[in-house]
Design an enzyme around this catalytic site. Structure first.
Site, PDB file in Angstrom:
ATOM      1  N   LYS A 161       0.843  -1.195   0.000  1.00  0.00           N
ATOM      2  CA  LYS A 161       0.000   0.000   0.000  1.00  0.00           C
ATOM      3  C   LYS A 161       0.874   1.238   0.000  1.00  0.00           C
ATOM      4  O   LYS A 161       2.029   1.112   0.459  1.00  0.00           O
ATOM      5  CB  LYS A 161      -0.953   0.019   1.194  1.00  0.00           C
ATOM      6  CG  LYS A 161      -0.365  -0.292   2.551  1.00  0.00           C
ATOM      7  CD  LYS A 161       0.850   0.432   3.053  1.00  0.00           C
ATOM      8  CE  LYS A 161       0.734   1.909   3.297  1.00  0.00           C
ATOM      9  NZ  LYS A 161       2.042   2.514   3.761  1.00  0.00           N
ATOM     10  N   TYR A 245      -4.187   4.065   6.452  1.00  0.00           N
ATOM     11  CA  TYR A 245      -4.638   3.116   7.481  1.00  0.00           C
ATOM     12  C   TYR A 245      -5.972   3.557   8.068  1.00  0.00           C
ATOM     13  O   TYR A 245      -6.845   2.737   8.353  1.00  0.00           O
ATOM     14  CB  TYR A 245      -3.595   2.993   8.600  1.00  0.00           C
ATOM     15  CG  TYR A 245      -2.398   2.183   8.177  1.00  0.00           C
ATOM     16  CD1 TYR A 245      -2.343   0.814   8.413  1.00  0.00           C
ATOM     17  CD2 TYR A 245      -1.345   2.778   7.510  1.00  0.00           C
ATOM     18  CE1 TYR A 245      -1.263   0.065   8.002  1.00  0.00           C
ATOM     19  CE2 TYR A 245      -0.252   2.040   7.100  1.00  0.00           C
ATOM     20  CZ  TYR A 245      -0.215   0.683   7.342  1.00  0.00           C
ATOM     21  OH  TYR A 245       0.859  -0.058   6.925  1.00  0.00           O
TER      22      TYR A 245
HETATM   23  P1  NAD Z   1      12.509   1.941   1.805  1.00  0.00           P
HETATM   24  O1  NAD Z   1      12.906   3.298   1.355  1.00  0.00           O
HETATM   25  O2  NAD Z   1      13.051   1.438   3.078  1.00  0.00           O
HETATM   26  O3  NAD Z   1      12.869   0.864   0.680  1.00  0.00           O
HETATM   27  C1  NAD Z   1      12.612   1.097  -0.675  1.00  0.00           C
HETATM   28  C2  NAD Z   1      13.462   0.185  -1.527  1.00  0.00           C
HETATM   29  O4  NAD Z   1      13.259   0.562  -2.896  1.00  0.00           O
HETATM   30  C3  NAD Z   1      14.960   0.338  -1.245  1.00  0.00           C
HETATM   31  O5  NAD Z   1      15.577  -0.929  -1.237  1.00  0.00           O
HETATM   32  C4  NAD Z   1      15.474   1.171  -2.414  1.00  0.00           C
HETATM   33  O6  NAD Z   1      16.806   0.871  -2.769  1.00  0.00           O
HETATM   34  C5  NAD Z   1      14.521   0.759  -3.533  1.00  0.00           C
HETATM   35  N1  NAD Z   1      14.382   1.773  -4.575  1.00  0.00           N
HETATM   36  C6  NAD Z   1      14.393   1.512  -5.900  1.00  0.00           C
HETATM   37  N2  NAD Z   1      14.263   2.651  -6.606  1.00  0.00           N
HETATM   38  C7  NAD Z   1      14.172   3.648  -5.704  1.00  0.00           C
HETATM   39  C8  NAD Z   1      14.042   5.058  -5.833  1.00  0.00           C
HETATM   40  N3  NAD Z   1      13.926   5.658  -7.025  1.00  0.00           N
HETATM   41  N4  NAD Z   1      13.971   5.770  -4.702  1.00  0.00           N
HETATM   42  C9  NAD Z   1      14.042   5.209  -3.498  1.00  0.00           C
HETATM   43  N5  NAD Z   1      14.179   3.882  -3.321  1.00  0.00           N
HETATM   44  C10 NAD Z   1      14.251   3.101  -4.415  1.00  0.00           C
HETATM   45  O7  NAD Z   1      10.929   1.914   1.802  1.00  0.00           O
HETATM   46  P2  NAD Z   1       9.957   0.936   2.609  1.00  0.00           P
HETATM   47  O8  NAD Z   1       9.626   1.561   3.912  1.00  0.00           O
HETATM   48  O9  NAD Z   1      10.493  -0.437   2.601  1.00  0.00           O
HETATM   49  O10 NAD Z   1       8.611   1.039   1.721  1.00  0.00           O
HETATM   50  C11 NAD Z   1       8.437   0.314   0.520  1.00  0.00           C
HETATM   51  C12 NAD Z   1       6.937   0.147   0.232  1.00  0.00           C
HETATM   52  O11 NAD Z   1       6.338  -0.542   1.316  1.00  0.00           O
HETATM   53  C13 NAD Z   1       6.157   1.455   0.095  1.00  0.00           C
HETATM   54  O12 NAD Z   1       5.150   1.310  -0.862  1.00  0.00           O
HETATM   55  C14 NAD Z   1       5.546   1.652   1.471  1.00  0.00           C
HETATM   56  O13 NAD Z   1       4.346   2.402   1.448  1.00  0.00           O
HETATM   57  C15 NAD Z   1       5.290   0.231   1.873  1.00  0.00           C
HETATM   58  N6  NAD Z   1       5.292   0.042   3.330  1.00  0.00           N
HETATM   59  C16 NAD Z   1       4.290  -0.665   3.912  1.00  0.00           C
HETATM   60  C17 NAD Z   1       4.283  -0.896   5.264  1.00  0.00           C
HETATM   61  C18 NAD Z   1       3.210  -1.739   5.885  1.00  0.00           C
HETATM   62  O14 NAD Z   1       3.104  -1.789   7.110  1.00  0.00           O
HETATM   63  N7  NAD Z   1       2.405  -2.435   5.086  1.00  0.00           N
HETATM   64  C19 NAD Z   1       5.287  -0.360   6.065  1.00  0.00           C
HETATM   65  C20 NAD Z   1       6.331   0.338   5.464  1.00  0.00           C
HETATM   66  C21 NAD Z   1       6.312   0.541   4.086  1.00  0.00           C
END
Ligand code: NAD
Length: 408
Positions: A161, A245
Site C-alpha cells: 500500500k 490506514y
Molecule cells: P525503503 O525506502 O526502506 O525501501 C525502498 C526500496 O526501494 C529500497 O531498497 C530502495 O533501494 C529501492 N528503490 C528503488 N528505486 C528507488 C528510488 N527511485 N527511490 C528510493 N528507493 C528506491 O521503503 P519501505 O519503507 O520499505 O517502503 C516500501 C513500500 O512498502 C512502500 O510502498 C511503502 O508504502 C510500503 N510500506 C508498507 C508498510 C506496511 O506496514 N504495510 C510499512 C512500510 C512501508
C-alpha cells in the site's frame, strides 16, 4: 496455538443479544481467543508472534514461492522474518538494484543465486518456476511498472500500500493482472490481523448498537529527506503512507464506502521536509448509514496510531491499532475484562492469505479494486483541501463492494 472453544454450551446468537457483558468474547473467532485466566504464567517469555492462519504449516515443497522486489526497510525488518513464521509461503526470489545487498540477503535467507534479479533483467523471472508470486515493496510510484511486468511474466502479484499514485495507474494494474489471469492483492495487513478482525465483527454485529462515529489517527515523524517526502515517488505523502490506514480500516470496519469527504492540510512554510508534500492532514468522511468519521495523519507528530468507534450503547476500538507489535483493544462498558487475542505476525498473516488464494484458486480479500477505492478517496481528500469544499464520491449501496470472500 492454544485453542479454547468458548462457545461450547452457548447458543451464540442468544448469547450476543443477552447482554453486552460478553461482547468481546462473543465476537471473537474461538480459535484465536485466549482468556486472561489462561494467559502465560507471570515471568515466562512472550511467545514469538507467528501466523494466525488456520491449520498446520505446509511442507516446503507444497508452499507457494514468493519473490520480493525492493530490499528496503520493510523487506529487511518485517518481510524476511515473516517468511520464517509463515505456514504456506516460502521465499524463492529477490529483486534489487544493489547486487551486493541482494547476494547477502539471499545467502542469509536460503535463496539461490540464480533467483536474484535486478530491475533490468527482472522480466527473466518468467522462466523461474519456483516463483509464483511477486511481492512489490518499492516506492509507491514504481508499483504499477513492476505489477504489470510481473503479470506479463505470468506471476501473481502482492503489492504494498498505497497501490500507486493515481487512479489511472491503479486501473492499469488491475487490467494487466486481469488480462494475464493472475491474482492481484494489496497488502492491507490490518484486514488480516485477528484483533482488528474482532473489532470488525463488533461493528458488523452491532455489539453496542449501530456505530455512529469513528475517529482515527496515524501520525509519526519523518526526520530525514527520503522518497516519502517526494511528490513524484510517494504520490500523496502522509495521506497515502499513514493516513491510508485510517481510510482503509474505517471502510473495513463499516463495510461501507464514504459518500462525501471534507479535508484540510497544513504545510509549515519554512520546513525543507515539506516542500512537496503536506505535514499534517485532517479529514472527515460521511457514510450512507449516517456514520461519520474524523481522521488525522501526519509526518510531523509524535507516534499516534489508533481508532475509536462510538456506538449507541458503548465505545470500543484499538490503541494502538496500526503498529507492527503491541496492539491493544478496548471497550466501554467492559465487564468482565476482555479476552486476550494472541499477537500474530501481521506480515505472515497476509503472506499466508495470498498463498491460500493461489493454492485454492480464491480471490484475495483485498484485491486491486480495494486499493483503487482508497486512491479515489485520497484524491478526494486533496481536491477538498484545494477547493475548501466537501467532495462527493460515487455511491455504493452494497456492503464490501470491493472485497473478496472473508479469509478462512
Ligand atoms: P525503503 O525506502 O526502506 O525501501 C525502498 C526500496 O526501494 C529500497 O531498497 C530502495 O533501494 C529501492 N528503490 C528503488 N528505486 C528507488 C528510488 N527511485 N527511490 C528510493 N528507493 C528506491 O521503503 P519501505 O519503507 O520499505 O517502503 C516500501 C513500500 O512498502 C512502500 O510502498 C511503502 O508504502 C510500503 N510500506 C508498507 C508498510 C506496511 O506496514 N504495510 C510499512 C512500510 C512501508
Amino acid at each position: 496455538m492454544e485453542t479454547i472453544t468458548f462457545f461450547t454450551g452457548f447458543n451464540r446468537r442468544n448469547f450476543i443479544s443477552r447482554t453486552a457483558r460478553g461482547i468481546f468474547a462473543a465476537t471473537l473467532a474461538p480459535e484465536i481467543v485466549r482468556f486472561a485466566a489462561s494467559a502465560e504464567p507471570m515471568g515466562s517469555p512472550a511467545p514469538t508472534p507467528t501466523s494466525a492462519a488456520q491449520g498446520e504449516p505446509l511442507p516446503q515443497d507444497q508452499r507457494v514461492g514468493f519473490a520480493l522486489v525492493g530490499l528496503g526497510r520493510l523487506t529487511q525488518g518485517q518481510l524476511l522474518p515473516a517468511f520464517r513464521v509463515s505456514k504456506r509461503a516460502k521465499l524463492t526470489g529477490l529483486v534489487s538494484g544493489d547486487p551486493a545487498k541482494a547476494q547477502k540477503l539471499a545467502q542469509e535467507n536460503g535463496v539461490s543465486t540464480e533467483s536474484i534479479y535486478d530491475y533490468k533483467n527482472f522480466d527473466r523471472i518468467r522462466d523461474n518456476q519456483d516463483v509464483q508470486v511477486v511481492y512489490v515493496v518499492l516506492p509507491n510510484s514504481m508499483h504499477a511498472d513492476f505489477t504489470e511486468r510481473s503479470a506479463r511474466a505470468g506471476k501473481h502479484v502482492l503489492c504494498e500500500k498505497p497501490m500507486e499514485v493515481s487512479l489511472m495507474k491503479c486501473q492499469q494494474m488491475i487490467d494487466a493482472c486481469r488480462k494475464a489471469k493472475v491474482k492481484l492483492m494489496i497488502a492491507y495487513r490490518i484486514q488480516y490481523e485477528p484483533m482488528n478482525r474482532a473489532m470488525q465483527r463488533m461493528v458488523r454485529e452491532k455489539a453496542f448498537g449501530p456505530v455512529k462515529y469513528i475517529e482515527s489517527d496515524n501520525g509519526q515523524r519523518v526526520e530525514k529527506m527520503e522518497w516519502r517526502l517526494s511528490k513524484a515517488l510517494s504520490g500523496s505523502g502522509a495521506v497515502g503512507d499513514v493516513g491510508i490506514y485510517c481510510i482503509n480500516t474505517i471502510r473495513f470496519l463499516l463495510g461501507e464506502e464514504p459518500m462525501e469527504v471534507f479535508a484540510r492540510t497544513f504545510r509549515p512554510p519554512s520546513d525543507p521536509r515539506f516542500k512537496e508534500v503536506d505535514a499534517t492532514i485532517i479529514w472527515q468522511m460521511r457514510f450512507a448509514s449516517g456514520a461519520l468519521a474524523n481522521c488525522m495523519c501526519s509526518f510531523d507528530t509524535y507516534d499516534t496510531k489508533s481508532y475509536r468507534a462510538v456506538a449507541e450503547r458503548g465505545t470500543f476500538g484499538m490503541n494502538p491499532s496500526f503498529p507492527y507489535h503491541g496492539l491493544k483493544m478496548f471497550a466501554k462498558p467492559e465487564q468482565p475484562p476482555p479476552p486476550q487475542i494472541a499477537e500474530s505476525d501481521q506480515f505472515a498473516n497476509e503472506l499466508d492469505h495470498m498463498a491460500d488464494c493461489v493454492i485454492n484458486g480464491r480471490q484475495p480479500y483485498t484485491p486491486g479494486e480495494e486499493g483503487l477505492q482508497d486512491q479515489r478517496i485520497i484524491e478526494a481528500i486533496f481536491e477538498s483541501a484545494r477547493t475548501t469544499r466537501a467532495v462527493t464520491l460515487p455511491r455504493f449501496d452494497k456492503l464490501d463492494p470491493f472485497r473478496g470472500p472473508i479469509p478462512e
